[in-house]
Design a protein around this motif. Structure first.
Motif, PDB file in Angstrom:
ATOM      1  N   LEU A 134       0.842  -1.196   0.000  1.00 35.76           N
ATOM      2  CA  LEU A 134       0.000   0.000   0.000  1.00 35.76           C
ATOM      3  C   LEU A 134       0.878   1.247   0.000  1.00 35.76           C
ATOM      4  N   ALA A 135       0.381   2.291  -0.671  1.00 35.07           N
ATOM      5  CA  ALA A 135       1.067   3.576  -0.685  1.00 35.07           C
ATOM      6  C   ALA A 135       0.015   4.679  -0.673  1.00 35.07           C
ATOM      7  N   LEU A 136       0.180   5.627   0.247  1.00 37.74           N
ATOM      8  CA  LEU A 136      -0.748   6.748   0.365  1.00 37.74           C
ATOM      9  C   LEU A 136      -0.114   7.981  -0.251  1.00 37.74           C
ATOM     10  N   LEU A 137      -0.842   8.621  -1.153  1.00 41.97           N
ATOM     11  CA  LEU A 137      -0.354   9.798  -1.858  1.00 41.97           C
ATOM     12  C   LEU A 137      -1.204  11.004  -1.511  1.00 41.97           C
ATOM     13  N   ARG A 138      -0.622  12.186  -1.701  1.00 40.47           N
ATOM     14  CA  ARG A 138      -1.389  13.424  -1.616  1.00 40.47           C
ATOM     15  C   ARG A 138      -1.265  14.157  -2.943  1.00 40.47           C
ATOM     16  N   VAL A 139      -2.405  14.521  -3.521  1.00 38.24           N
ATOM     17  CA  VAL A 139      -2.397  15.255  -4.784  1.00 38.24           C
ATOM     18  C   VAL A 139      -2.402  16.747  -4.506  1.00 38.24           C
ATOM     19  N   GLU A 140      -1.803  17.484  -5.388  1.00 42.16           N
ATOM     20  CA  GLU A 140      -1.697  18.929  -5.233  1.00 42.16           C
ATOM     21  C   GLU A 140      -2.925  19.594  -5.837  1.00 42.16           C
ATOM     22  N   SER A 141      -4.035  19.550  -5.100  1.00 42.96           N
ATOM     23  CA  SER A 141      -5.295  20.141  -5.550  1.00 42.96           C
ATOM     24  C   SER A 141      -5.807  21.091  -4.484  1.00 42.96           C
ATOM     25  N   SER A 142      -6.277  22.266  -4.920  1.00 44.73           N
ATOM     26  CA  SER A 142      -6.791  23.252  -3.978  1.00 44.73           C
ATOM     27  C   SER A 142      -8.285  23.085  -3.748  1.00 44.73           C
ATOM     28  N   VAL A 235      -9.660 -14.952 -10.570  1.00 39.86           N
ATOM     29  CA  VAL A 235      -9.079 -15.101  -9.237  1.00 39.86           C
ATOM     30  C   VAL A 235      -8.246 -13.851  -8.963  1.00 39.86           C
ATOM     31  N   GLY A 236      -8.919 -12.824  -8.444  1.00 34.62           N
ATOM     32  CA  GLY A 236      -8.260 -11.564  -8.136  1.00 34.62           C
ATOM     33  C   GLY A 236      -8.245 -11.336  -6.636  1.00 34.62           C
ATOM     34  N   PHE A 237      -7.333 -10.480  -6.178  1.00 30.63           N
ATOM     35  CA  PHE A 237      -7.163 -10.269  -4.742  1.00 30.63           C
ATOM     36  C   PHE A 237      -7.085  -8.783  -4.428  1.00 30.63           C
ATOM     37  N   ALA A 238      -7.755  -8.416  -3.340  1.00 38.44           N
ATOM     38  CA  ALA A 238      -7.785  -7.023  -2.907  1.00 38.44           C
ATOM     39  C   ALA A 238      -7.351  -6.924  -1.457  1.00 38.44           C
ATOM     40  N   ILE A 239      -6.624  -5.848  -1.140  1.00 41.44           N
ATOM     41  CA  ILE A 239      -6.172  -5.592   0.227  1.00 41.44           C
ATOM     42  C   ILE A 239      -7.344  -5.032   1.021  1.00 41.44           C
ATOM     43  N   PRO A 240      -7.698  -5.623   2.160  1.00 45.16           N
ATOM     44  CA  PRO A 240      -8.903  -5.223   2.893  1.00 45.16           C
ATOM     45  C   PRO A 240      -8.881  -3.766   3.365  1.00 45.16           C
ATOM     46  N   SER A 241     -10.065  -3.184   3.454  1.00 41.71           N
ATOM     47  CA  SER A 241     -10.209  -1.778   3.818  1.00 41.71           C
ATOM     48  C   SER A 241      -9.725  -1.469   5.226  1.00 41.71           C
ATOM     49  N   ASP A 242      -9.789  -2.432   6.148  1.00 44.48           N
ATOM     50  CA  ASP A 242      -9.321  -2.163   7.504  1.00 44.48           C
ATOM     51  C   ASP A 242      -7.835  -1.817   7.523  1.00 44.48           C
ATOM     52  N   LEU A 243      -7.043  -2.481   6.683  1.00 46.84           N
ATOM     53  CA  LEU A 243      -5.619  -2.173   6.607  1.00 46.84           C
ATOM     54  C   LEU A 243      -5.401  -0.821   5.934  1.00 46.84           C
ATOM     55  N   VAL A 244      -6.233  -0.516   4.956  1.00 44.71           N
ATOM     56  CA  VAL A 244      -6.194   0.801   4.318  1.00 44.71           C
ATOM     57  C   VAL A 244      -6.429   1.889   5.360  1.00 44.71           C
ATOM     58  N   ALA A 245      -7.430   1.673   6.231  1.00 49.07           N
ATOM     59  CA  ALA A 245      -7.748   2.654   7.268  1.00 49.07           C
ATOM     60  C   ALA A 245      -6.586   2.841   8.239  1.00 49.07           C
ATOM     61  N   GLN A 246      -5.880   1.755   8.577  1.00 51.24           N
ATOM     62  CA  GLN A 246      -4.759   1.864   9.510  1.00 51.24           C
ATOM     63  C   GLN A 246      -3.597   2.636   8.890  1.00 51.24           C
ATOM     64  N   VAL A 247      -3.354   2.438   7.592  1.00 51.49           N
ATOM     65  CA  VAL A 247      -2.309   3.209   6.912  1.00 51.49           C
ATOM     66  C   VAL A 247      -2.659   4.691   6.945  1.00 51.49           C
ATOM     67  N   MET A 248      -3.928   5.018   6.688  1.00 53.46           N
ATOM     68  CA  MET A 248      -4.352   6.419   6.726  1.00 53.46           C
ATOM     69  C   MET A 248      -4.220   6.996   8.129  1.00 53.46           C
ATOM     70  N   ALA A 249      -4.580   6.225   9.143  1.00 55.11           N
ATOM     71  CA  ALA A 249      -4.496   6.702  10.521  1.00 55.11           C
ATOM     72  C   ALA A 249      -3.048   6.988  10.912  1.00 55.11           C
ATOM     73  N   GLN A 250      -2.122   6.120  10.487  1.00 57.76           N
ATOM     74  CA  GLN A 250      -0.717   6.344  10.827  1.00 57.76           C
ATOM     75  C   GLN A 250      -0.157   7.551  10.094  1.00 57.76           C
TER      76      GLN A 250
END
Length: 458
Positions: A134-142, A235-250
């Motif tokens: 996972l990687a969290l980005l910030r876009v340069e939008s006003s 057969v596709g795989f997705a990273i669960p939203s709970d882990l996404v939320a923890q990355v955002m919280a950190q």
């Protein structure tokens, strides 16, 4: 079977399943209903990502030769080339936070985010974690951007209808439908992760895209497929939203890297034969093989042979599932642990900690002489966790290596036992041997439990 990645203030919430009523289509009229309103609702929050990274390489006279190329990887003029990657991302906050995969943007020097309305923004990575991909980005939008709410992972059920949205094959944003076909998926081919499985077609370029439910809530970030042909086989795989939320919280807490709790244990899934031997009425949980002396589980009273069956009321049935549960809880939380010891059920509490680092830990980097480019340190729990070492590992470990030594075959995680006949017990021993100025070198190392002797001349 190969695995392929499908390449080419904070606002978020976890919503319970009961917040929106859902029904399974039963009649022909119900099946004729369109997904169009849902797509119109969620598609603006799914973006295309274009990333560039500089890759080091070498110009080899044997490049392309099916035989000699493998023996000439350390020869030739050093070169740099620009590598382009294409993937997807999901906006998760109105102020421009975008989640994608590490393998899409990791190491990138130039990242562009393109919205469904064709607006384009530059973006920077604010927190990335290779292990969770996972990687969290910030876009340069006003302005204010559209975003998706998160849905709690434990509310997701097998059989639910889902949509996968992304940019497969670089053709532009597309939508595919399917169901959740499995939960708690993990395997050697998938690495150390824990995934939601779907049969919604996920193809190259879908990485980082959204897997959403029928209420428009994000349940996962599309990450990988298992395929023989290179395309989607359902057969596709997705990273669960709970882990996404923890990355955002950190990230919101100011972390520049992801910190996951350290269990300090190793174990294996309990099968039917083990369950009978352990006095259990059915196979469940993880039987512990080993606990590090500093393990918080060991300090709570667990010992080898005990079986962890649940964390905070949720069943756990694989080592990957335990690590996922701990990762989404975060460091500092006190968690209830259900376990079986001597055939009897017990419960205790464990305070989750980060992997401890030894006091006065120093990384020794050799900057000149025959061992230049080698960095070593004494093994501690933090390095055991970072480098994936056995819990019983001791001594001096290579933390980084570059230049001729890397081409000679050394890698981070190798435990150094001896150099040129001298026993290595501390980093100072490495310093002393490096100062001899020898031209020929013989290194005894331990890698994945195997003793290896490397001989080279510089």
């Amino acid at each position: 079977m190969p695995i392929k990645y499908a390449l080419t203030a904070l606002c978020f919430s976890l919503l319970p399943l009961g917040a929106v009523a859902q029904t399974v289509p039963e009649t022909r009229d119900q099946m004729a209903l369109s997904f169009a309103p849902l797509v119109q609702q969620v598609a603006p929050a799914v973006v295309n990502i274009y990333a560039k990274r500089v890759v080091e390489g070498r110009e080899s006279p044997f490049a392309g030769d099916p035989f000699f190329e493998q023996f000439a990887q350390s020869f030739g003029k050093p070169t740099q080339r620009v590598q382009n990657s294409l993937g997807s991302g999901v906006i998760l906050a109105a102020d421009g936070l975008v989640m994608s995969n590490y393998h899409v943007v990791g190491g990138a020097t130039d990242i562009s985010v393109v919205l469904s309305d064709r607006r384009e923004f530059a973006a920077t990575v604010i927190l990335a974690d290779e292990e969770s991909d996972l990687a969290l980005l910030r876009v340069e939008s006003s302005g204010t951007l559209p975003y998706l709410p998160l849905r709690a992972t434990d509310s997701v059920e097998v059989g639910e209808l889902v949509l996968a949205i992304g940019n497969p094959f670089g053709v532009g944003q597309t939508v595919s439908s399917g169901i959740v076909s499995g939960l708690a998926r993990s395997s050697v081919s998938l690495g150390r992760g824990y995934f939601i499985q779907t049969d919604a077609p996920v193809n190259p370029g879908n990485s980082g895209g959204a897997l959403v439910d029928m209420a428009g809530r994000l349940i996962g970030i599309n990450s990988a497929i298992i395929t023989k042909s290179g395309g989607s086989n359902g057969v596709g795989f997705a990273i669960p939203s709970d882990l996404v939320a923890q990355v955002m919280a950190q990230a919101a807490a100011g972390n520049d890297h992801f910190i996951r709790p350290w269990a300090g244990v190793s174990g294996q899934t309990v099968d039917a034969q083990m369950a009978e031997a352990l006095g259990m009425d059915r196979p469940s949980g993880i039987v512990l093989d080993e606990l590090h002396p500093q393990s918080p589980f060991g300090q709570a009273g667990l010992v080898p042979g005990d079986v962890i069956t649940g964390l905070d009321g949720a069943e756990v049935n694989s080592p990957q599932e335990i690590m996922f549960r701990l990762s989404v809880m975060g460091v500092g939380k006190r968690v209830k642990v259900a376990y079986v010891s001597g055939g009897q059920a017990h419960e205790t509490e464990v305070t989750l900690i980060a992997a401890p680092q030894a006091e006065n830990q120093v990384v020794l980097s050799v900057v000149d002489g025959g061992l230049a480019g080698l960095s070593v340190a004494m093994i501690d729990p933090a390095l055991i966790s970072k480098l994936g070492l056995p819990l019983s590992a001791q001594g001096v470990v290579i933390t980084a290596v570059e230049g001729p030594l890397a081409r000679a075959g050394m890698i981070a995680g190798d435990i150094v036992l001896g150099i040129n006949g001298a026993e290595i017990k501390t980093p100072d021993d490495v310093r002393a041997v490096a100062a001899t100025g020898a031209r020929g070198w013989a290194m005894d190392i331990l890698r994945a439990g195997q003793l290896i002797r490397l001989r080279f001349r510089l």
